[in-house]
Design an enzyme around this catalytic site. Structure first.
Site, PDB file in Angstrom:
ATOM      1  N   PHE A 183       0.841  -1.201   0.000  1.00 10.79           N
ATOM      2  CA  PHE A 183       0.000   0.000   0.000  1.00 10.79           C
ATOM      3  C   PHE A 183       0.875   1.249   0.000  1.00 10.79           C
ATOM      4  O   PHE A 183       1.858   1.325   0.742  1.00 10.79           O
ATOM      5  CB  PHE A 183      -0.862   0.062   1.271  1.00 10.79           C
ATOM      6  CG  PHE A 183      -1.849  -1.060   1.413  1.00 10.79           C
ATOM      7  CD1 PHE A 183      -3.088  -1.006   0.784  1.00 10.79           C
ATOM      8  CD2 PHE A 183      -1.552  -2.171   2.197  1.00 10.79           C
ATOM      9  CE1 PHE A 183      -4.008  -2.036   0.935  1.00 10.79           C
ATOM     10  CE2 PHE A 183      -2.472  -3.205   2.349  1.00 10.79           C
ATOM     11  CZ  PHE A 183      -3.706  -3.145   1.716  1.00 10.79           C
ATOM     12  N   ASP A 184       0.497   2.241  -0.790  1.00  8.49           N
ATOM     13  CA  ASP A 184       1.029   3.593  -0.624  1.00  8.49           C
ATOM     14  C   ASP A 184       0.318   4.186   0.597  1.00  8.49           C
ATOM     15  O   ASP A 184      -0.714   3.664   1.042  1.00  8.49           O
ATOM     16  CB  ASP A 184       0.743   4.394  -1.893  1.00  8.49           C
ATOM     17  CG  ASP A 184       1.166   5.857  -1.790  1.00  8.49           C
ATOM     18  OD1 ASP A 184       2.148   6.142  -1.076  1.00  8.49           O
ATOM     19  OD2 ASP A 184       0.494   6.707  -2.405  1.00  8.49           O
ATOM     20  N   GLY A 185       0.834   5.297   1.125  1.00  9.03           N
ATOM     21  CA  GLY A 185       0.222   5.910   2.310  1.00  9.03           C
ATOM     22  C   GLY A 185      -0.855   6.927   1.979  1.00  9.03           C
ATOM     23  O   GLY A 185      -2.047   6.612   1.937  1.00  9.03           O
ATOM     24  N   PHE A 244      -0.738  -0.909  -4.618  1.00 11.73           N
ATOM     25  CA  PHE A 244      -1.743   0.149  -4.721  1.00 11.73           C
ATOM     26  C   PHE A 244      -1.086   1.513  -4.526  1.00 11.73           C
ATOM     27  O   PHE A 244      -0.418   1.733  -3.515  1.00 11.73           O
ATOM     28  CB  PHE A 244      -2.814  -0.020  -3.631  1.00 11.73           C
ATOM     29  CG  PHE A 244      -3.661  -1.257  -3.771  1.00 11.73           C
ATOM     30  CD1 PHE A 244      -4.676  -1.323  -4.717  1.00 11.73           C
ATOM     31  CD2 PHE A 244      -3.448  -2.363  -2.951  1.00 11.73           C
ATOM     32  CE1 PHE A 244      -5.470  -2.464  -4.843  1.00 11.73           C
ATOM     33  CE2 PHE A 244      -4.232  -3.506  -3.072  1.00 11.73           C
ATOM     34  CZ  PHE A 244      -5.253  -3.551  -4.019  1.00 11.73           C
ATOM     35  N   ASP A 290      -1.629   6.039  -5.575  1.00 13.88           N
ATOM     36  CA  ASP A 290      -2.456   7.068  -6.219  1.00 13.88           C
ATOM     37  C   ASP A 290      -1.667   7.870  -7.252  1.00 13.88           C
ATOM     38  O   ASP A 290      -2.236   8.694  -7.965  1.00 13.88           O
ATOM     39  CB  ASP A 290      -3.047   8.019  -5.170  1.00 13.88           C
ATOM     40  CG  ASP A 290      -1.982   8.915  -4.549  1.00 13.88           C
ATOM     41  OD1 ASP A 290      -2.173  10.143  -4.517  1.00 13.88           O
ATOM     42  OD2 ASP A 290      -0.945   8.385  -4.098  1.00 13.88           O
TER      43      ASP A 290
END
Length: 312
Positions: free
Chosen positions: A178-180, A291, A293
């Protein structure tokens, strides 16, 4: 009124209880490489596409981006049931498709050919098939269609856009990165960064250090995955989760770690990249899905062969 959703149950696999399971919905273009068929659909229309699928219904489709992710989820279920055959807290995969049941026969046959543990196929004739996500209790939706993903996020369902690529199958252990900001966490700090630059963002983080960050679009999915992860010791877990963020550990890492602690979300490894490219660390991790954004990070991941999903 004509029925708009037709559900086909896959009798080859055990059905899960959707009120207990972590339900993940995937579209056919996320699991299989349907780029040629999609091109045919766009150029020649629905009828020609349906005819092609019917003519090739016994020819298995090649694996797509989310294929190895589903196989790894299957491995997690196997390990859970080995330790407790009565366990209901499993991962449940269903297919959400705009195909008619008639042209979807090839999809069902392909799933059975590869032995994928997919419990249901939902063939939806509506333009916006995401209207059915909530009724199936979906916690994560993976699609190759940007409009679908945006609609799902608007409906409050964790969702990400999958980009078609050749995927090597990594280890059987399910590895999720995961990105933050704007993925696990809200985009509040990103907004400060856009308005006041890096210095402003660092000052904001220091001032807010004791205040947990808001929820990001993938928090609910990460929390349920974390709940399943807690059934195992760290050494024996069939799930491994990672945080790989552009934040710097020195200036902006503390609040991220405190937020995860506040949520009770255990992440196995965290990497604070301080703006450096994420590709090299992802190459080391070899996740089943990443993942993020940022489209530049997705591109970087794709360049090193990592299955990626964009959270718009």
């Amino acid at each position: 009124m004509a029925e708009r959703e037709s559900t086909v149950i896959n009798t080859d696999v055990n059905q899960k209880d959707p009120s207990e399971a972590l339900v993940i919905a995937v579209t056919t273009r996320a699991i299989f490489n349907l780029e040629e068929e999609h091109k045919l659909y766009l150029e020649k229309g629905k009828e020609e596409y349906a005819r092609h699928q019917k003519d090739n219904q016994d020819k298995p489709l090649p694996p797509g981006t989310a294929f190895a992710f589903i196989q790894a989820a299957q491995y997690v279920n196997k390990k859970i049931l080995e330790s407790n055959p009565e366990e209901k807290d499993l991962i449940d995969i269903l297919v959400l498709s705009n195909n008619s049941p008639e042209s979807g026969v090839r999809i069902v046959n392909s799933v059975k050919h590869y032995g994928l543990e997919i419990s249901k196929f939902c063939f939806v004739s509506d333009e916006d098939s995401t209207a059915y996500l909530k009724s199936h209790g979906v916690k994560l939706f993976l699609s190759a269609d940007r409009t679908d993903v945006c609609n799902a996020l608007r409906r409050g369902v964790s969702a990400a856009l999958v980009f078609q690529q050749e995927v090597r199958a990594p280890s059987t252990q399910l590895r999720v990165v995961f990105d933050g900001d704007a993925v696990l966490f809200s985009d509040e700090t990103d907004q400060v960064f856009q308005e006041h630059g890096l210095e402003g963002a660092v000052q904001y983080e220091r001032a807010m250090e004791a205040v947990p960050m808001g929820e990001g679009p993938l928090k609910a999915f990460a929390m349920h995955l974390g709940k399943i992860r807690k059934k195992f010791s760290q050494e024996k877990s069939p799930i491994r989760t990672y945080l790989v963020t552009a934040r710097s550990g020195r200036d902006m890492g503390i609040r991220a770690i405190k937020t995860l602690r506040e949520w009770g979300l255990a992440i196995d490894e965290a990497f604070f990249m301080d703006g450096a490219p994420k590709g090299p660390i992802l190459t080391q991790i070899q996740p089943h899905i990443f993942f993020d954004d940022g489209l530049h990070n997705i591109q970087g991941a794709q360049n090193v062969g990592i299955p990626s999903a964009w959270v718009p």
